[in-house]
Design an enzyme around this catalytic site. Sequence first.
Site: not given
Ligand code: MN
Length: 425
Positions: A141, A150, A207, A241
Amino acid sequence: MNPNDPSLRSWLPVPEGSDFPIQNIPFGLGEHPDQYPAAFTRIGDHAINLFELFSAGLFKGVTKEEHVFEGIDCLNHFVCEGPAVVRGVRQRLSELLRHDNPLLRDNEALKAQAVFPIGQVHMNVPMNIGDYTDFYSSRQHAYNVGSMFRDPANALLPNWLHMPVGYHGRASSIVPSGTAIRRPSGQFKPAPDTAPLFGPTRQLDFELEVAFFTYHGKQLGQRISTAEADEYIFGLSLFNDWSARDIQAWEYVPLGPFLGKNFASSISPWVVTLDALEPFRVPGPVQDPAVLPYLQYTGYQHYDIKLEVAIRTTGGSETVICRSNFRHQYWNMAQQLAHHTVNGCNINAGDLMASGTISGEAPDSFGSMLELAWKGTKPLKLSDGSERKFIEDGDTVIMRGYAEKDDLRIGLGEVRGTVLPALPF
Ligand code: MN
């Protein structure tokens, strides 16, 4: 008898494929419409009120304290009693629920007060969560997100292989499974050369995480070692999440996640103890470079728990979009707890620590839409023919998790939440 013994059977029915055989005995905070909130356990599709069993004298010799089984903070009081009492209660429940024990099985009056079909009991967030910490412990992840935002050549930041990176989250917006989730609004910046906008998030995501609840820790200033960590972990729940990626991307520098995260997280109602998961310990990845001594550990500290995410659309069709596993963690719970307390930070009974998104190496094991649809560049096809880059209004996100070995299945159950349209402005 050991409550994990695979030969144990209950007098309550356990449907094929159930997460809750007698070897599980999870704990949750439930409320039957005719009763006060109370601690419950679950066998198959039945929920069992522990306060009623306590009042009938069935926990004699295990605990004298009635407030550990009744009231909205009861599981906090229960967990404050410590691992020996929790083990004792699980052991006693295992005895009371086994097929050849008539004590509760043949007591129709008590069963009418204490044993209910699961649909009759409303389940809440299991504990009054004082503090919530979210880690970032899946290497894949972290690599995926670093690659997208990035540079694939430097996807992991320099600190990542040396410590379990985490942040302090928001406990007040952790909601029980089934609670509808309002699409959040906020600031985001659709392109590098545009001004920031305000409006409903265009990149609502889930998540896939597993979270653990803690026992009371040590005093402020003390630390918990990796070797001690298991005795400070009460048990595990599934954790979604929810995240707003566009809000998150614009706000997170330099202090980390804020409004892109704190609008809601959903938690499954049953806390499955580490004891119940003992048969499913597995080795973790080799950590290279070697970690600092306070993060080193011995034994197996990872758990083989299969995880999946499904989307159910308003039309009712469900598509499994992710199959992952809790073992895909670089940093395990013992390391997380040791790191969290190494500076003397104290923990309390009912604190919650979440794993961070759990992604495996295979593209269908990525634990967020951001990764599954690769920042919107590879939309997912659902079984009703529609496509998703992120989560849409009306979608229900369902997470499930279970461990399975030698015909024994111990599950975490499921956590689900349906997304409502943003509030108008
Ligand atoms: Mn999280």
